[in-house]
Design an enzyme around this catalytic site. Sequence first.
Site, PDB file in Angstrom:
ATOM      1  N   SER A   3       0.825  -1.209   0.000  1.00  0.00           N
ATOM      2  CA  SER A   3       0.000   0.000   0.000  1.00  0.00           C
ATOM      3  C   SER A   3       0.856   1.254   0.000  1.00  0.00           C
ATOM      4  O   SER A   3       1.746   1.419   0.835  1.00  0.00           O
ATOM      5  CB  SER A   3      -0.917   0.007   1.231  1.00  0.00           C
ATOM      6  OG  SER A   3      -1.670   1.203   1.265  1.00  0.00           O
ATOM      7  N   ASP A   4       0.587   2.128  -0.959  1.00  0.00           N
ATOM      8  CA  ASP A   4       1.201   3.442  -0.949  1.00  0.00           C
ATOM      9  C   ASP A   4       0.734   4.175   0.304  1.00  0.00           C
ATOM     10  O   ASP A   4      -0.387   3.973   0.763  1.00  0.00           O
ATOM     11  CB  ASP A   4       0.780   4.203  -2.209  1.00  0.00           C
ATOM     12  CG  ASP A   4       1.338   5.611  -2.245  1.00  0.00           C
ATOM     13  OD1 ASP A   4       2.548   5.768  -2.051  1.00  0.00           O
ATOM     14  OD2 ASP A   4       0.543   6.549  -2.459  1.00  0.00           O
ATOM     15  N   LYS A   5       1.592   5.009   0.863  1.00  0.00           N
ATOM     16  CA  LYS A   5       1.220   5.729   2.088  1.00  0.00           C
ATOM     17  C   LYS A   5       0.447   7.014   1.789  1.00  0.00           C
ATOM     18  O   LYS A   5      -0.703   7.170   2.173  1.00  0.00           O
ATOM     19  CB  LYS A   5       2.470   6.073   2.914  1.00  0.00           C
ATOM     20  CG  LYS A   5       2.146   6.852   4.195  1.00  0.00           C
ATOM     21  CD  LYS A   5       3.401   7.305   4.918  1.00  0.00           C
ATOM     22  CE  LYS A   5       4.059   8.474   4.217  1.00  0.00           C
ATOM     23  NZ  LYS A   5       3.278   9.727   4.304  1.00  0.00           N
ATOM     24  N   THR A   6       1.106   7.920   1.067  1.00  0.00           N
ATOM     25  CA  THR A   6       0.545   9.253   0.857  1.00  0.00           C
ATOM     26  C   THR A   6      -0.717   9.188   0.008  1.00  0.00           C
ATOM     27  O   THR A   6      -0.686   8.752  -1.135  1.00  0.00           O
ATOM     28  CB  THR A   6       1.586  10.168   0.181  1.00  0.00           C
ATOM     29  OG1 THR A   6       2.782  10.144   0.947  1.00  0.00           O
ATOM     30  CG2 THR A   6       1.063  11.586   0.080  1.00  0.00           C
ATOM     31  N   THR A  27      -3.188   7.277   0.401  1.00  0.00           N
ATOM     32  CA  THR A  27      -3.837   5.968   0.460  1.00  0.00           C
ATOM     33  C   THR A  27      -4.077   5.568   1.908  1.00  0.00           C
ATOM     34  O   THR A  27      -5.208   5.421   2.345  1.00  0.00           O
ATOM     35  CB  THR A  27      -2.974   4.901  -0.251  1.00  0.00           C
ATOM     36  OG1 THR A  27      -2.719   5.323  -1.590  1.00  0.00           O
ATOM     37  CG2 THR A  27      -3.688   3.561  -0.267  1.00  0.00           C
TER      38      THR A  27
END
Length: 884
Positions: free
Chosen positions: A317-320, A322
Site C-alpha cells: 500500500s502506498d502511504k501518501t 492511500t
Amino acid sequence: MAKIDEFKEKSIEETVKELGTSLERGLSEEEARRRLQKYGYNEIPEKEEPLWHRIFRRFWGPIPWMIEIAALLSALVKHWEDFAIILTLLFVNAGVDFWQEHKALSALKVLKEKLARKALVLRDGKWKEVDARFLVPGDVIKIKIGDIIPADVKLDHGGDYILVDQSALTGESLPVTKKPGDVAYANSVVKKGEIIAVVVATGLDTYFGKTVQLVAKAEKEQRSHFQEMVIKVGNFLIALTLVLIAITIFVELNRGKPFIELLQFSLVLTVAAIPVALPAVLTVTMAIGALYLAKRQVIVSRLAAIEELAGVDVLCSDKTGTLTMNKMTVSDPYTVGNYKPEDLMFYAALASKEENNDPIEIPIFEWLKKHNLYEKVKECVQKKFVPFDPVRKRTEALVECKGKKLVVTKGAPQVIIELCDKSEFDVEKAYKKVEELAENGFRTLGVAYKAPQEEKFHFVGLIPLYDPPRPDSKEAVQEAKRFGVEVKMVTGDNIAIARYIARILGIGDKIISARELRGEQEPKEYIVLAEIIAKALMKTLHNLSDKEIEEKTKQIVELVKKELQNAPLPKGIVRKHESEIIKIIEEANGFAEVFPEDKYFIVDKLQKAGHIVGMTGDGVNDAPALRKADCGIAVANATDAARAAAALVLLKPGLKVIIKAFEIARQIFGRMEAYTIYRIAETIRVLFFMTLSILIFQFYPITTVMIILLALLNDIPILSIAYDRVKIAEKPVRWDFYELNVMSFWLGVAGVLSSFTIYFLLERYWHLPQDLIQSIIFTKLIVAGHFTIFNTRVKDWFFKKPWPSAVLFIATQGTSFLGTVIGVYGFHLMTPIGWKWGIFIWGYAFAWFLFNDAVKMAVLKMYRERKFMFAPGHFKLIKKIFSA
C-alpha cells in the site's frame, strides 16, 4: 534510473559545457532541429499494436484452435446448429477479452497526455513559446509558479528557489524546495517561485518516461493466474480428448467402421468434451461479481483481477493519499514557559501568508479556525513579509496588532532557537524535543517573536506537522490481517515518517530504506570506499588549489563508482543475491524512500517468491507497480494514470472498501473453482465411459444427437453458478491444479462406475434393447451430471451451509427435468423411455449423488493429510500434462 541522475552531482557550468549550450543565448534553431532528429520528440512514443493483430490473437491458441476445428468439422458434416453454437461461443469469448485489453491499454495513453503542452524556451538569444514536444537536451527554459515542468531540468539562476510538487511522481507528501544546482523532474508542478533551467533529458529518457516504460513492461509481462488456469485446464482436456478419440478411431477403423461416421461421432464427442464454454462461464461469473463490487464503490477494469484479488496474500500500500490523508495536520504543539498552544499558533499565523496556500501554512490557519481564534489573526495587519528561502530557512513578518508592532518568524526549529534569547527557556529540552519529533517523522516548525527594537527573539514553541492516517486505515489493516493478507507500506517519504505511520496503523516497525534494495553501499562499504579514495588522493593531490582538489575528488569518486560496478568488491563485502533481497522484502513491514522503479521491483520480487501481490496507489509514480501487481488498486481521488493502470478503482475513500472486495472476490473464486471441478469431472465421465464402452463392449452408449443435447443442457444452466451462495474463505485462495486433478479424477471415476453399473443392469439383467438403453443412459447422464455441481460447490457435506441459491437450484434441476422429459417422450430424437424409467433414473442418480459426496469427503480428507487415493506415480503423469 533516468538520465537526469547523471547530472545530479554536476555543477551548472559542467552541465552547460557537456550539453554544448549557452545560458545567455540558448540553442540556435538549427542546432535544436539537429538535436530533435537525434533525440526525438519530447513525448512518449505511441506504439500501438495493429487492430487486426489484436483481433487475430483472440483466435490463436489451443482452445481457440479446437473450437475452430470443431466448427469446421460441423460445417463439413452439415451440422449447422452445432456450427452456430460453437461460433457464438468463440466470438463471445474473443469479444470479452478484446474489450478488457482495450480498457487496459488506456494506461499508456493517459500517461502520454499528462505531458506539458507549452514551454518558454531561449533560442538564438530570444525567448519564445514552443510546443513542449519540440524541446531538446541543451534547451534553456524558464519555469514559474503554476507551470508543469516540461522535461527533466538542471536549475540555474533567475530566482532564489522554487517550490515543486512532485508527489505524483515520487510519493513525497510535501512540496520540495529546489534551488540553483538542483534537478527537477518532468511533469512535476511549480507551486512557488520562478527560475531558469537547462533541459537535460526529454521523452523516454526522463524520470517520467521511465515510469511509462515500466507500465509498458508490466503490461507485456502480465498474465493472470485465471488465464493460466484456463489454458492449463483446456490443454489437459484437449490432450485427454484427442488421445481417447484417436484410440477409438484406430480401433473402430480396424473393425470396419466407416470413416465418415467415426469423424462425425468424434466431432460431437469433441464438442461435448472440450471446455468450449469454460472461458464464457468463468467470465460471466466474474462479470456478475464485478456488478456486486460496483454497487460497493469498486469499479473493475480487468475482470481477471477479481480472481487475483481472492488470492492476494501481500498488499503493498502506498502511504501518501492511500493510508494517509495527503493533507498536513498539526499534532500536539510544544510550548515553553507560560505560553499556550493558542499563543504559538497565533504567532505562527502572523508569520504566514494565507493567500499563498502553502501546504505548511494551511494547517496553521485550519487549527485557528477550529479553535475559534481566526478572527484574532485578522485583527492584525502585515506590514512586511519575507518568504521562506533555503538559505535563511524561515519566514519573517512585520505586523501591527492594535497599534502594537511585532516581528514574528517561523521556520526550521534549530534556526529559530539560535535567534532567540536562550536565558528565557530550557534550550537543551527544546533541542531534545526537536530530535524526538524528527525521529517520529514530524515536520517541525519553530515559532518566535520580538519587538522591532529588540535584538533577540522570544521563543514560543514548536509546531509538529504530519500527514495523518485516514480514520479507517488502522481498522482496514487489521481486517486485512484477519483475511490472511499482510499489508506492506510503500512510500517515497523518509524512513522516520514511514515508521511513525506504520506504528500508528499497526503495520509493524520493520521499515527499510529502498537504498538497501537498490544495492547501494552499506555503512561498512562506505568506509572501504573512503579508504580507496583516500589512498588515491594521497597519490594524486599534491600542490593543487582547493578548486582543483574539489574537481579531482569528483573525478576520482566517479571513476571508483564505475570501477566497482563490474569489479569484485573488496574482501568482507558481498553483494546481495536475489534470494537475500527477496528474504529482506518478505520480512519487511514496509519500505521508505522508494522511487517508481523500486515499487515495481518490490512487487516483482514478491511475485517471484510465489506471492499473489495487490498494490494500492494514487499517483503517476504508482502506475508501473499497479500494472505489474497481480491486482492493482487505484484508491479514491487517484490520478488518471493510476486509474488507467489499475485493475480495480475505488470510488469511496479509504481502504475498508477493499476488505469487502476481498470477501466478494473469494466468493467468486469459490464459484469458479466449483464449476471447474464439475467440468473436468463431467468430461472424464463422458469420455471414459464412451471410450471404454466402444473399445471393450463395442457399444455406443449414446448417439451423436444425444451428445449434442448433453453438451447444451450441461453447460448453459451452469451459468447460474455465478449467483450461488459460497462460504468466504478465511485465508487467500488460489488455483491448486493438483487438488483440482485429484477431486475431478475421483468424482469422474465414480461417475464412470455409476454409468457402467446402470449399463450392466439394463443390458445384462433386464435385457433391454440397445436403443432404449441409449435413451436411459442419456437421461441418467443429464440428471446425474447436474447433481454433481452440488457435490463440488462446497468443500463439506452437501447439506451444510451455505445452501445453494434458488437461481442455481431452479436452473440446474429445471434443466434436469427438461432432459428427463426429452428422454421420457423422445420427440423423434430418441426412443422414449416413459415415466417409470424416468422416476427410476432420478432415484438412481440421487443414490449415486450421496455416494459421490462420500467420495468427495474422503478425497478432501486424504488430500489434507497428503495421502492420495491412487497408486504411486499414476497421477504424476496427469499432473505433468496439466502443468505443461
